[in-house]
Design a protein around this motif. Structure first.
Motif, short mmCIF file in Angstrom:
data_model
loop_
_atom_site.label_atom_id
_atom_site.label_comp_id
_atom_site.label_asym_id
_atom_site.label_seq_id
_atom_site.Cartn_x
_atom_site.Cartn_y
_atom_site.Cartn_z
N THR A 118 -4.66 4.65 3.16
CA THR A 118 -3.83 3.73 2.39
C THR A 118 -4.49 3.43 1.04
O THR A 118 -5.71 3.30 0.95
CB THR A 118 -3.60 2.41 3.13
N VAL B 250 1.01 4.84 1.59
CA VAL B 250 0.48 5.43 2.82
C VAL B 250 0.52 6.95 2.72
O VAL B 250 1.61 7.54 2.58
CB VAL B 250 1.28 4.96 4.06
N VAL C 238 0.83 -1.20 0.00
CA VAL C 238 0.00 0.00 0.00
C VAL C 238 0.87 1.25 0.00
O VAL C 238 1.99 1.26 0.50
CB VAL C 238 -0.95 0.03 1.22
#
Length: 406
Positions: free
Chosen positions: A235, A229, A227
């Motif tokens: 996310t 961030v 992911v």
């Protein structure tokens, strides 16, 4: 022959802005007085002296303690003169941490959190880095508890998860953000503007690693799901899962983001008498042995991890708090396509030389799939310990001048 001292100041300024680290800027300024007067010395920014402790699952923390943040840098040092027989220079990989209390630099194992217990008697107290070829390979940040039980050593002092930092406008005085992995396996974000930690609840699976790549935070969980961030704690999926291995690492190499998938095998130590035990001391006899790796490159458009069969001349390093890469040419080794990693299996079996400081390091060769302790790979073991002969030469005993040192 061109006179490099006569380059226009505007061009020198533009070049300096493309240098990645303050160390590179200092090296750039050391070329000549003209370059030094054109490019200002990088400011030494001090990070916040105190952070609140990460909250537990109940959401509260013991704020009477807190964290301090320190920075460590991994350097590649190369000998000033090549070997007369081989024509090659020898290299040494070392991690440094500045001790602000006495303005000295401590040397650490480049892949672990441990400091060198001893150095050769003729090891110099001062390095003249202007006389060496030196490259900054990577950096890491470590959170330390302000009030800890000293008799526990690093186990009681250090927060044992990787930490990455992003400074706004490359200046922590303008604000910064920390990202790490909480004890629950979730991501934890600290904003200097908020002065508090936020636990990010997105967690289909526990997270394994975090990295700052091209100015953005990335995190990977133990399924390989990756992911992006955001600073708003949101996310966004950047890479689909990669199933199969047991621990995931994120590494930047040649401008690409790589995922390294570590495969482990659980086995009993030889001669342990494990079969006769009543499972009372199971954890003592069982070792997690690293058996192989797979490497993938992120396809940012397709949000997929693409299998990488060959790293060409690259060598990947997987440490406790930092991952980085280097070319075989930079390291002055015969070839790349290998992974050097922190691993306690070989050390636990006593497979290392007892006099060595190279504990718990293994090597995996992607070309033929072989894996083993560091000392079984001589071209790489010499990068770590002992310090090369030229570190004790008179060339390195000169005083560093005007703060152009590390």
């Amino acid at each position: 022959m061109a006179d490099w001292t006569q380059l226009p100041g505007e061009l020198l300024y533009l070049i300096s802005k493309r240098l990645r680290t303050s160390f590179d800027v200092n090296r750039f300024r050391s070329v000549c007085s003209t370059w030094r007067s054109t490019v200002t010395s990088p400011k030494r920014h001090r990070l916040a002296p105190r952070f609140p402790v990460l909250p537990d699952e109940g959401g509260m923390a013991n704020t009477s303690n807190g964290f301090s943040l320190s920075k460590r840098i991994i350097f590649l040092l190369r000998s000033p003169n090549p070997n007369t027989e081989t024509g090659r220079s020898t290299s040494w990989v070392i991690k440094t941490e500045e001790d602000g209390s006495n303005n000295r630099v401590q040397l650490l194992n480049p892949l672990s959190r441990s400091r060198f217990d001893s150095l050769p008697e003729n090891f110099p107290k001062i390095f003249n880095l202007l006389e060496l070829s030196i490259v900054e390979l990577g950096e890491e940040f470590v959170l330390s508890y302000l009030n800890h039980l000293s008799y526990l050593g690093d186990a009681g002092n250090l927060y044992m998860e990787k930490v990455v930092i992003s400074c706004l406008d490359n200046n922590p005085n303008n604000g910064f953000v920390l990202l790490t992995i909480h004890v629950s396996g979730k991501l934890a974000l600290f904003k200097s503007s908020d002065k508090k930690w936020t636990i990010i609840q997105d967690m289909p699976s526990p997270y394994d690693d975090v990295i700052l790549y091209e100015g953005n935070f990335y995190a990977v969980d133990n399924t390989g799901r990756t992911v992006l961030v955001g600073l708003d704690c949101e996310t966004t999926e950047a890479g689909m899962p990669v199933f199969g291995g047991d621990k995931k690492f994120l590494v930047e190499s040649k401008g690409d983001l790589l995922l390294v998938d570590m495969h482990l095998s659980v086995e009993a130590s030889e001669g342990s008498g494990f079969a006769e035990e009543n499972f009372e001391n199971l954890a003592f006899y069982i070792n997690e042995r690293t058996v192989r790796f797979n490497v993938f490159k992120l396809d940012e458009v397709g949000k997929q991890w693409v299998d990488v069969k060959d790293l060409d001349d690259r060598v990947l390093f997987l440490g406790d708090d930092c991952t980085f890469s280097a070319t075989a040419e930079d390291l002055n080794v015969c070839r790349g396509n290998c992974i050097i990693f922190a691993d306690n299996f070989f050390y636990s079996l006593g497979d290392e030389d007892e006099s060595s400081e190279r504990c718990d390091v293994g090597v995996f060769d992607l070309e033929n799939g072989t894996i083993g302790p560091l000392h079984k790979f001589p071209q790489f073991s010499k990068l770590f310990w002992p310090p090369p002969w030229w570190t004790s030469s008179r060339l390195l005993d000169a005083q560093l001048g005007n703060g152009e040192s590390t």
